[in-house]
Design a protein around this motif. Structure first.
Motif, mmCIF file in Angstrom:
data_model
loop_
_atom_site.group_PDB
_atom_site.id
_atom_site.type_symbol
_atom_site.label_atom_id
_atom_site.label_comp_id
_atom_site.label_asym_id
_atom_site.label_seq_id
_atom_site.Cartn_x
_atom_site.Cartn_y
_atom_site.Cartn_z
ATOM 1 N N UNK A 202 37.760 -4.771 -4.428
ATOM 2 C CA UNK A 202 38.232 -3.755 -3.249
ATOM 3 C C UNK A 202 36.907 -3.648 -2.272
ATOM 4 N N UNK A 203 35.617 -3.791 -2.748
ATOM 5 C CA UNK A 203 34.652 -3.584 -1.896
ATOM 6 C C UNK A 203 34.441 -4.882 -1.031
ATOM 7 N N UNK A 204 34.698 -6.155 -1.924
ATOM 8 C CA UNK A 204 34.774 -7.385 -1.069
ATOM 9 C C UNK A 204 35.662 -7.478 -0.110
ATOM 10 N N UNK A 205 36.742 -7.110 -0.372
ATOM 11 C CA UNK A 205 37.742 -7.268 0.815
ATOM 12 C C UNK A 205 37.560 -6.258 1.809
ATOM 13 N N UNK A 206 37.217 -4.899 1.658
ATOM 14 C CA UNK A 206 36.613 -4.074 2.665
ATOM 15 C C UNK A 206 35.519 -4.509 3.339
ATOM 16 N N UNK A 267 39.389 0.025 13.284
ATOM 17 C CA UNK A 267 38.912 -0.947 12.353
ATOM 18 C C UNK A 267 39.002 -0.136 10.948
ATOM 19 N N UNK A 268 38.519 0.855 11.228
ATOM 20 C CA UNK A 268 38.471 2.119 9.907
ATOM 21 C C UNK A 268 39.794 2.513 9.469
ATOM 22 N N UNK A 274 45.114 -0.349 4.878
ATOM 23 C CA UNK A 274 45.511 -1.561 3.998
ATOM 24 C C UNK A 274 45.081 -1.062 2.499
ATOM 25 N N UNK A 275 43.640 -0.402 2.526
ATOM 26 C CA UNK A 275 43.156 -0.063 1.243
ATOM 27 C C UNK A 275 44.361 0.850 0.290
ATOM 28 N N UNK A 276 44.683 1.805 1.102
ATOM 29 C CA UNK A 276 45.455 2.866 0.280
ATOM 30 C C UNK A 276 46.781 2.374 -0.089
ATOM 31 N N UNK A 280 44.721 -1.099 -2.957
ATOM 32 C CA UNK A 280 44.126 -0.226 -4.067
ATOM 33 C C UNK A 280 45.370 -0.261 -5.123
ATOM 34 N N UNK A 281 46.586 -0.216 -4.890
ATOM 35 C CA UNK A 281 47.723 0.018 -5.862
ATOM 36 C C UNK A 281 47.621 -1.479 -6.765
ATOM 37 N N UNK A 282 47.405 -2.680 -5.991
ATOM 38 C CA UNK A 282 47.570 -3.603 -6.795
ATOM 39 C C UNK A 282 46.082 -4.205 -7.484
ATOM 40 N N UNK A 283 45.152 -3.912 -6.544
ATOM 41 C CA UNK A 283 43.787 -4.319 -7.257
ATOM 42 C C UNK A 283 43.309 -3.277 -8.341
#
Length: 348
Positions: A202-206, A267-268, A274-276, A280-283
């Motif tokens: 997740x950190x890499x994607x973000x 951006x944030x 996208x993260x929430x 996050x649900x899939x990763x």
């Protein structure tokens, strides 16, 4: 009357016991914080160690290689962030010229809209002690380096002697409970592995999302902001808020215009959506299975006890504890309290 006294005495004993327990945890931070971090890192690297051992490589060698791999990853992150910070410091004179007027405007606004006065916040000559700050900084670097090295050493021994520790926990229980104990240990390790691996991805994607969004909109220092924001995302909820204000400080106040500010906000906003709802649900998924309120409380308590490291490790440690609660009959009510049982909570 006697029953009332018993309740008072038991309540006082519980409060007193909790006080000394918390005090002991805080005082034992130099020992417990590196050890707890090492336990999580060792659990993260167990699948890699097993794979290497399946190639007939000695366990001592695989443990050393895994620790060396962790060292290289951390060194790479530190070098990358260090280079970006160095570039930012090199341009600090130009950034300061643009930052100071905005800070003065903010201070004037605060003094105008609040009861605070300038005299309350002004520093007297001689109040700043450069020598003491330098010593504190040197001590901080020394303590961090010592904790970092001891964490890697702990990780090596935990990987190398993991079977011995596993057998120790199994032998603490009766023979008829050993299968359940082994199952609990496997699930505890699995929860930690899936959570940490998911967070890393997740950190890499973000980091990529932040870099693209802020780079396109012309935000200054967008690379270092993206890396710091991605790293802070390991702290649930609170980390993203801290990252946003860091982005405002480094990206907008240091020389950006209105376009940069809008770029940071958009951006944030997009990244958090996208993260929430997608990543996050899939990763990460529901590997830790903690209630959102409990998660926030865990992060806050971790911060109060051990600072930043407490905020980072609070959630995976509580997730491990929750797995234990699930498999102990007397503690199952606590598992229900901590877990994110959305369907069951709809009744109330």
């Amino acid at each position: 009357m006697v029953k009332g006294k018993q309740i008072v005495f038991r309540g006082a004993a519980v409060i007193l016991g909790m006080y000394f327990l918390v005090l002991g945890i805080v005082k034992a931070k130099p020992l417990l914080a590196p050890l707890a971090t090492a336990i999580l890192l060792a659990m993260l690297m167990i699948p890699v160690a097993r794979k290497m051992e399946s190639w007939k490589i000695n366990r001592v060698v695989t443990s050393l290689l895994n620790v060396f791999f962790l060292f290289l990853i951390s060194l790479g992150f530190a070098a990358l962030i260090g280079m970006q910070i160095q570039n930012f410091v090199a341009d600090w004179d130009k950034a300061e010229e643009k930052i100071m007027p905005k800070i003065e405007q903010l201070k004037d606004y605060i003094f105008e809209k609040t009861p605070l006065k300038k005299e309350q916040l002004s520093l007297k000559p001689g109040d700043t002690k450069v020598g003491e700050h330098a010593i504190d900084f040197a001590n901080g670097i020394y303590n961090f380096t010592g904790n970092y090295l001891i964490t890697l050493i702990y990780t090596f021994f935990l990987l190398n002697y993991r079977q011995k520790f596993k057998n120790f926990f199994i032998r603490l229980f009766k023979d008829e409970d050993k299968d359940e104990v082994e199952k609990t240990l496997q699930q505890t390790s699995g929860v930690t592995q899936k959570y940490l691996v998911g967070k890393f991805l997740l950190m890499i994607f973000l980091a990529v999302l932040y870099a693209i969004g802020m780079g396109v909109t012309g935000v200054n220092n967008f690379i270092v902001i993206s890396l710091l924001a991605a790293l802070l995302s390991i702290i649930p909820y609170i980390g993203n808020i801290i990252a946003f204000f860091i982005a405002i400080g480094l990206g907008y106040l240091s020389g950006g215009d209105t376009t940069a500010l809008i770029g940071i906000i958009v951006t944030f906003g997009v990244a958090q959506f996208i993260e929430s709802y997608l990543l996050e649900p899939y990763v990460v998924g529901d590997n830790v299975n903690l209630d959102p309120l409990i998660t926030i409380l865990a992060v806050i308590v971790g911060s109060l006890l051990w600072g930043i490291i407490g905020m980072i490790i609070a959630v995976p440690i509580l997730g491990m504890v929750n797995v234990v609660f699930k498999h102990v009959q007397a503690l199952k009510p606590y598992h229900y309290l901590l877990s994110n049982n959305a369907d069951e909570n709809k009744d109330g």
